[in-house]
Scaffold this motif. Structure first.
Motif, mmCIF file in Angstrom:
data_model
loop_
_atom_site.group_PDB
_atom_site.id
_atom_site.type_symbol
_atom_site.label_atom_id
_atom_site.label_comp_id
_atom_site.label_asym_id
_atom_site.label_seq_id
_atom_site.Cartn_x
_atom_site.Cartn_y
_atom_site.Cartn_z
ATOM 1 N N PRO A 163 5.414 1.952 -10.722
ATOM 2 C CA PRO A 163 5.275 2.169 -9.274
ATOM 3 C C PRO A 163 6.196 1.243 -8.470
ATOM 4 O O PRO A 163 6.472 0.112 -8.863
ATOM 5 C CB PRO A 163 3.803 1.832 -9.024
ATOM 6 N N HIS A 164 6.650 1.751 -7.327
ATOM 7 C CA HIS A 164 7.460 0.969 -6.390
ATOM 8 C C HIS A 164 7.012 1.287 -4.969
ATOM 9 O O HIS A 164 6.717 2.445 -4.643
ATOM 10 C CB HIS A 164 8.953 1.301 -6.529
ATOM 11 N N ILE A 165 6.961 0.251 -4.139
ATOM 12 C CA ILE A 165 6.638 0.421 -2.722
ATOM 13 C C ILE A 165 7.943 0.281 -1.939
ATOM 14 O O ILE A 165 8.585 -0.781 -1.980
ATOM 15 C CB ILE A 165 5.605 -0.611 -2.252
ATOM 16 N N ILE A 166 8.351 1.342 -1.260
ATOM 17 C CA ILE A 166 9.637 1.361 -0.566
ATOM 18 C C ILE A 166 9.397 1.420 0.946
ATOM 19 O O ILE A 166 8.654 2.272 1.435
ATOM 20 C CB ILE A 166 10.489 2.568 -1.007
ATOM 21 N N LEU A 167 10.028 0.513 1.663
ATOM 22 C CA LEU A 167 9.972 0.508 3.122
ATOM 23 C C LEU A 167 11.265 1.125 3.643
ATOM 24 O O LEU A 167 12.368 0.690 3.284
ATOM 25 C CB LEU A 167 9.825 -0.925 3.646
ATOM 26 N N ILE A 224 6.854 -8.200 -3.109
ATOM 27 C CA ILE A 224 6.219 -8.843 -1.951
ATOM 28 C C ILE A 224 4.791 -8.342 -1.772
ATOM 29 O O ILE A 224 3.853 -9.124 -1.566
ATOM 30 C CB ILE A 224 7.046 -8.590 -0.675
ATOM 31 N N GLU A 225 4.620 -7.026 -1.873
ATOM 32 C CA GLU A 225 3.289 -6.453 -1.707
ATOM 33 C C GLU A 225 2.357 -6.906 -2.832
ATOM 34 O O GLU A 225 1.180 -7.205 -2.604
ATOM 35 C CB GLU A 225 3.379 -4.922 -1.692
ATOM 36 N N THR A 226 2.901 -6.982 -4.057
ATOM 37 C CA THR A 226 2.074 -7.412 -5.192
ATOM 38 C C THR A 226 1.611 -8.846 -5.012
ATOM 39 O O THR A 226 0.437 -9.181 -5.211
ATOM 40 C CB THR A 226 2.870 -7.279 -6.501
ATOM 41 N N GLN A 227 2.544 -9.722 -4.620
ATOM 42 C CA GLN A 227 2.179 -11.125 -4.397
ATOM 43 C C GLN A 227 1.159 -11.257 -3.274
ATOM 44 O O GLN A 227 0.236 -12.068 -3.354
ATOM 45 C CB GLN A 227 3.427 -11.940 -4.081
ATOM 46 N N SER A 228 1.341 -10.452 -2.236
ATOM 47 C CA SER A 228 0.403 -10.518 -1.117
ATOM 48 C C SER A 228 -0.989 -10.084 -1.547
ATOM 49 O O SER A 228 -1.992 -10.733 -1.211
ATOM 50 C CB SER A 228 0.904 -9.618 0.021
ATOM 51 N N LEU A 271 -4.473 -12.340 -1.714
ATOM 52 C CA LEU A 271 -5.709 -11.930 -1.050
ATOM 53 C C LEU A 271 -6.875 -11.876 -2.044
ATOM 54 O O LEU A 271 -7.995 -12.279 -1.721
ATOM 55 C CB LEU A 271 -5.514 -10.563 -0.388
ATOM 56 N N ILE A 272 -6.577 -11.388 -3.266
ATOM 57 C CA ILE A 272 -7.629 -11.300 -4.276
ATOM 58 C C ILE A 272 -8.127 -12.688 -4.648
ATOM 59 O O ILE A 272 -9.334 -12.952 -4.717
ATOM 60 C CB ILE A 272 -7.104 -10.561 -5.525
#
Length: 657
Positions: free
Chosen positions: A98-102, A128-132, A136-137
């Protein structure tokens, strides 16, 4: 005025490329953003290699799994597109990852551009999203543990803590079911003490068998986590009727451990198949063991006060527990040693028996005002022992609240500073004594040189037969006095030469922590954070405790002085070979402004100071001398803009020279 670069879309059509509207230069290999410019006919006029790779290598997770490039064009020319749009796409690459693309698309300002031209840039935000999400977790897990611990020490009942624990755990792990099972007092069955998601009326009344007849029982028997992804194919144990009736498919059960004993089991479950990662399982085990500690207190039928008593007996600092009126309820052994008052003599009295009269009434007014507002009070106290002698302490007094935020107790933790103050004063005097010794030695050495010359000259003149007898006798007297003074100076110099160290086995970690404790007030006053990092176990070394402690104090005090506005000091240790000789590297790093290269070369010169008016400039000279006499090495580096790092290497064993 905008800077532009011409791009060609056809044989005779040139468009200015709006570089001022792009996030950074185009065409650089390290550009983290893929860029594409296309016209109203969906024709690409320009695109970077990264855009080409990402847009044609990723597919959007929606019906049909279109290529990212096609989805961007489709959206841009749809009714949803406005003047400028920012969209986040969930995609997968060719390997299924998976990849999150902005993606940001906007129309380039019109002018000479006709027809309309659009600019799109895309960026992979996966890391970045994974680290964020991970941050949070972790924060959510820590918050749950903190809430459970706070509730446990606030006088809540075991049932309230159990209900809260199961509810917060289910929420944190995003599961439908959570349960806490404990064995009965007179039977081997497991009783449902608390839980979330179960049919009404089961919590508090449901019982089940253990061992191989339930997942929780199997976890208790094996004393380890039992993970089930699909209950339908599970063969290690039989699912309990509780799980079957609620159509549970996946879950994790962990034993609740306290001091090696299993006190029950805690479980989470879902109705759909789910895999649980190591972090989730570790969190569940931590919660289970935390609750096991609380459960142990309940099973022993102890009150909150008795729990405090057990904890206080283990700590080295003095602990006083009073009720909200200041009446002493607990007085630990360390307080007995510190004050001379026994526990039996103090219970039922107030801490005023320690008063020396050295604190003003305003001081105590501020203390009570702070405590009654629900805040902690921290300060230095000069107290009085039973024998009327005074002792200095650092005291932290905190109110202990009930769940309704009313004050129930006051908890005081006292750290004896008397010996530490004496040691610090002795260390401060050591630098002055060293200075006097070096000055005296230098003076004696400089006096001997001309004195020897004068004596030799007098001997030479006295040997001449041309001088009258009386004059020759006087010259010989001068030579004799010169020899006598030289012998006297030599005797003084021999006394001032350094004596041998008393080497013994030392724990470097304890030594550094002791040095930090001595400087704890300076760290707090200067708002400096201290951390100690160990990569591997550190074996004891042969060294002289006092001198080595002075080394670490000197280096830490230099670091503190270099950060008047606060910062951080990190000390790391790791084994290190030096010329095939086993040793330990101790790295002391600060976050100050650093030291220029031309200053670094002079740091070990006696009487040289930098960046501070106090001190006599001998600290690092003394430090190097101590390290050298331990057959060690010291180096000081200051990477540009990265503070200062002092590295001390000490051998594990001292070799006879």
């Amino acid at each position: 005025m905008s800077k532009n670069r011409k791009i060609q879309s056809g044989p005779n059509t040139m468009y200015p490329l709006p570089l001022d509207q792009l996030p950074s230069k185009i065409g650089e290999r390290s550009l983290p953003i893929g860029i594409c410019i296309f016209n109203a006919h969906k024709k690409a006029l320009f695109k970077t290699p990264l855009f080409e790779t990402m847009s044609n290598g990723l597919r959007v997770e929606k019906k049909g799994f279109p290529l990212l490039s096609d989805e961007i064009l489709s959206f841009t020319f749809s009714e949803k597109y406005e003047k400028e749009s920012i969209t986040q796409y969930q995609t997968k690459d060719r390997d299924g990852l998976p990849h999150i693309i902005l993606c940001r698309v906007f129309a380039v300002e019109k002018g000479s551009m006709d027809p309309a031209v659009f600019l799109a840039h895309i960026q992979d935000m996966t890391d970045i999203e994974t680290q964020s999400r991970e941050s949070l977790i972790i924060s959510r897990y820590q918050a749950v543990l903190g809430k459970i611990a706070h509730l446990a020490v606030s006088g809540a009942s075991l049932k309230d803590v159990a209900d809260f624990t199961s509810r917060e755990t289910a929420t944190a792990l995003n599961v439908e079911f959570c349960k806490i099972l404990i064995p009965g007092d007179s039977d081997p069955l497991l009783h449902l003490l608390a839980g979330v998601g179960w049919q009404e009326g089961l919590v508090g009344s449901y019982v089940q068998e253990g061992g191989i007849y339930s997942q929780a029982g199997f976890a208790i028997r094996e004393k380890k986590a039992v993970i089930v992804r699909d209950m339908g194919v599970e063969h290690r144990f039989s699912p309990s009727t509780l799980l079957s009736s609620h159509h549970v498919r996946s879950g994790v059960s962990v034993p609740m451990m306290f001091q090696g004993q299993v006190l029950g089991a805690m479980s989470i479950h879902t109705v759909s198949a789910r895999s649980f990662d190591a972090r989730e399982i570790d969190f569940l085990e931590t919660v289970a063991n935390t609750f096991a500690t609380i459960l142990d207190r309940w099973k022993r039928e102890e009150t909150q006060l008795s729990l405090y008593k057990r904890l206080f007996a283990q700590v080295q600092d003095g602990v006083i527990l009073t009720d909200k009126n200041g009446i002493i309820l607990e007085w630990n052994p360390a307080m007995e040693r510190m004050s001379g008052w026994s526990r039996e003599e103090t219970i039922g009295k107030t801490p005023a028996l320690l008063s020396s009269g050295r604190q003003s009434p305003d001081f105590y007014n501020l203390l009570w005002q702070t405590l009654l507002s629900g805040k902690s009070f921290v300060g230095r106290f000069i107290n009085r022992q039973k024998n009327q002698s005074e002792f200095l302490v650092w005291e932290n007094i905190s109110p202990v609240m009930d769940p309704d935020n009313t004050i129930r107790y006051f908890l005081s933790i006292l750290t004896d500073l008397s010996e530490r103050e004496k040691l610090l004063e002795a260390l401060r005097q050591t630098e002055q004594i060293k200075l006097v010794g070096q000055l005296s030695g230098g003076l004696l050495h400089e006096i001997r040189n001309p004195l020897i010359g004068m004596g030799s000259l007098a001997d030479h003149i006295g040997a001449s037969n041309k001088l009258p007898e009386e004059l020759r006798r006087q010259v010989q007297l001068i030579a004799g006095e010169a020899r006598r003074i030289d012998e006297l100076l030599e005797s003084h110099l021999s006394v001032m030469r350094p004596k041998s160290f008393d080497f013994q086995l030392l724990d470097l970690v304890d030594l550094v922590e002791d040095a930090h404790s001595l400087l704890a007030q300076a760290f707090r006053k200067s708002k400096i954070h201290f951390s100690l990092s160990l990569e591997d176990p550190i074996e004891p070394i042969e060294g002289a405790r006092g001198p080595l402690q002075q080394v670490f104090l000197n280096l830490m005090m230099n670091a503190i002085d270099a950060m008047p506005e606060g910062g951080s000091i990190t000390i790391g240790m790791k084994p290190c070979l030096h010329h095939d000789k086993k040793g330990i590297n101790i790295m002391i790093t600060d976050s100050g402004k650093g030291i220029p290269d031309h200053i670094l070369k002079r740091l070990h010169e006696p009487f040289f100071t930098y960046g501070k008016a106090k001190g006599v400039g001998l600290g690092l000279s003394i430090t190097r001398d101590i390290v050298d006499r331990h057959q060690g090495k010291i180096s000081i580096e200051s990477p540009s803009g990265q503070g200062v790092r002092a590295t001390v290497w000490l051998p594990v064993k001292q070799e006879d020279k």
